[in-house]
Design an enzyme around this catalytic site. Structure first.
Site, PDB file in Angstrom:
ATOM      1  CG  ASP A  15      -1.789   1.198   1.370  1.00  0.00           C
ATOM      2  OD1 ASP A  15      -2.375   1.618   0.352  1.00  0.00           O
ATOM      3  OD2 ASP A  15      -1.911   1.760   2.479  1.00  0.00           O
ATOM      4  CB  SER A  16       0.194   4.815  -0.420  1.00  0.00           C
ATOM      5  OG  SER A  16      -0.921   4.842   0.457  1.00  0.00           O
ATOM      6  CE1 TYR A  47       2.315   5.239  -3.642  1.00  0.00           C
ATOM      7  CE2 TYR A  47       0.905   3.370  -4.144  1.00  0.00           C
ATOM      8  CZ  TYR A  47       2.159   3.882  -3.905  1.00  0.00           C
ATOM      9  OH  TYR A  47       3.242   3.037  -3.940  1.00  0.00           O
ATOM     10  N   GLY A  48      -3.332   8.848  -3.342  1.00  0.00           N
ATOM     11  CA  GLY A  48      -4.675   9.208  -3.815  1.00  0.00           C
ATOM     12  C   GLY A  48      -4.797  10.566  -4.465  1.00  0.00           C
ATOM     13  CB  CYS A  78      -3.329   0.380  -2.255  1.00  0.00           C
ATOM     14  SG  CYS A  78      -3.393   2.124  -2.692  1.00  0.00           S
ATOM     15  CG  ASN A  79      -9.768   0.509  -2.501  1.00  0.00           C
ATOM     16  OD1 ASN A  79      -9.452   0.336  -1.328  1.00  0.00           O
ATOM     17  ND2 ASN A  79     -10.761  -0.143  -3.071  1.00  0.00           N
ATOM     18  CB  THR A  80      -5.112   4.823  -4.829  1.00  0.00           C
ATOM     19  OG1 THR A  80      -5.991   5.345  -3.828  1.00  0.00           O
ATOM     20  CG2 THR A  80      -4.701   5.914  -5.782  1.00  0.00           C
ATOM     21  CD  GLU A 157       0.414   6.483   6.075  1.00  0.00           C
ATOM     22  OE1 GLU A 157       1.626   6.461   6.323  1.00  0.00           O
ATOM     23  OE2 GLU A 157      -0.231   5.476   5.728  1.00  0.00           O
ATOM     24  CB  CYS A 189      -9.448   4.644   1.083  1.00  0.00           C
ATOM     25  SG  CYS A 189      -7.781   5.012   1.674  1.00  0.00           S
ATOM     26  CB  THR A 190      -6.676  -0.313   2.381  1.00  0.00           C
ATOM     27  OG1 THR A 190      -5.581   0.477   1.877  1.00  0.00           O
ATOM     28  CG2 THR A 190      -7.189  -1.229   1.299  1.00  0.00           C
ATOM     29  CG  HIS A 191      -4.817   4.768   4.756  1.00  0.00           C
ATOM     30  ND1 HIS A 191      -4.356   4.382   3.529  1.00  0.00           N
ATOM     31  CD2 HIS A 191      -3.730   5.218   5.444  1.00  0.00           C
ATOM     32  CE1 HIS A 191      -3.044   4.585   3.463  1.00  0.00           C
ATOM     33  NE2 HIS A 191      -2.638   5.087   4.614  1.00  0.00           N
TER      34      HIS A 191
HETATM   35  N1  DGL Z   1      -4.836   3.135   1.101  1.00  0.00           N
HETATM   36  C1  DGL Z   1      -4.981   3.600  -0.210  1.00  0.00           C
HETATM   37  C2  DGL Z   1      -6.265   3.212  -0.886  1.00  0.00           C
HETATM   38  O1  DGL Z   1      -6.815   2.179  -0.571  1.00  0.00           O
HETATM   39  C3  DGL Z   1      -4.439   4.922  -0.635  1.00  0.00           C
HETATM   40  C4  DGL Z   1      -4.344   6.049   0.280  1.00  0.00           C
HETATM   41  C5  DGL Z   1      -3.472   7.109  -0.328  1.00  0.00           C
HETATM   42  O2  DGL Z   1      -2.270   6.901  -0.366  1.00  0.00           O
HETATM   43  O3  DGL Z   1      -4.016   8.120  -0.788  1.00  0.00           O
HETATM   44  O4  DGL Z   1      -6.738   3.882  -1.762  1.00  0.00           O
END
Ligand code: DGL
Length: 279
Positions: A15-16, A47-48, A78-80, A157, A189-191
């Site tokens: 993931d990011s 990443y988003g 990570c979805n992104t 984060e 988003c996995t966060h």
């Molecule tokens: N955790 C990530 C996701 O699922 C990305 C979060 C990010 O880096 O913006 O999209």
């Protein structure tokens, strides 16, 4: 399959940042005998907000590092990064198993009673064609309410799971959705599953919150089984954590986020290539 890997090799997860740990946790719970190699690309988080093309090249760099380490399967937690790179990576490595993510609009559309579903995800995820195709396939009969929760990834984060600022970001996203009658919320988003307790405080217990991590873990198991790659060892699997960001900060957060104390190894980007910094 990766020439260097076998059923005894680790599963790579990336993931990011720390968000993919929500998926790591589910994989570890379902497949405790597997070795796991987790990469947080925290030099580049979030990443988003980056163009999909840039995220694609970062995901390619992380993937090639994980393959080099002998990963037998890679989970794009990570979805992104999935939106930006899953299709590309599958085309690049047709003989290698990937498990990616897409916002869980399908189960949400099946479960909503009000016909109104909230989706929380990053701007890049919403822009990608993967999301457009999910909406087209599964959301014809429901109304979707989207929000990118600006700043939330950065709060998570830092481990700020329940601070006034984190609450404010979530209230700004959720209050309008609640007024519209949303009864189901997708963690796109996995966060975000790390703040589900706070989300519940804001929405009340009646709203269904969908964290896709357990379904992703089940998919990992199915794919490994299909490829004959499930580990058969008796001992518990080992986990290794690496970050391209601050190793101390990540090590500090691991117990809080996933109840695990561990050392974290240092990765460095050199152009498009990731290297482990030897200590
Ligand atoms: N955790 C990530 C996701 O699922 C990305 C979060 C990010 O880096 O913006 O999209």
């Amino acid at each position: 399959m990766n020439k260097k890997s076998s059923a005894a090799s680790p599963i790579g997860i990336f993931d990011s940042g720390v968000g993919g740990l929500t998926v790591f946790r589910a994989v570890r719970d379902l497949l405790p005998q597997e070795d796991l190699l987790y990469i947080a690309d925290q030099a580049k988080v979030p990443y988003g907000n980056r163009p999909l093309q840039e995220v694609q090249s970062l995901a390619e760099g992380v993937t090639s590092y994980l393959m080099d380490q002998g990963a037998k399967l890679i989970v794009i937690a990570c979805n992104t990064a999935s939106a930006a790179a899953l299709k590309h990576l599958r085309a690049l490595y047709p003989d290698f198993p990937f498990v990616g993510m897409e916002p869980a609009v399908k189960p949400a559309a099946e479960q909503t009673l009000s016909g109104k579903v909230g989706v929380l995800a990053t701007p890049s995820t919403f822009q990608g064609e993967l999301y457009a195709s999910v909406v087209e396939r599964f959301a014809q009969d429901v109304q979707l309410f989207q929000n990118t929760c600006p700043g939330l990834v950065q709060q998570i984060e830092k481990g700020y799971l329940n601070t006034p600022k984190t609450r404010r970001i979530l209230e700004e996203a959720l209050d309008p959705m609640m007024k519209e009658g949303v009864d189901t919320l997708v963690m796109g988003c996995t966060h975000f599953p790390f703040v589900i307790p706070l989300i519940r405080q804001i929405t009340g217990e009646d709203v269904r919150v969908i964290d896709p991590a357990p379904a992703v873990a089940r998919q990992v198991k199915r794919v490994l089984d299909g490829w004959g790659l499930l580990a058969e060892r008796k001992r518990a699997g080992k986990s290794v954590f690496l970050t391209s960001g601050d190793v101390g900060e990540m090590a500090f957060l691991l117990p809080k986020l996933i109840g695990t104390k561990a050392e974290v190894g240092q990765l460095r980007w050199d152009n498009d290539t990731l290297f482990l910094r030897k200590i």
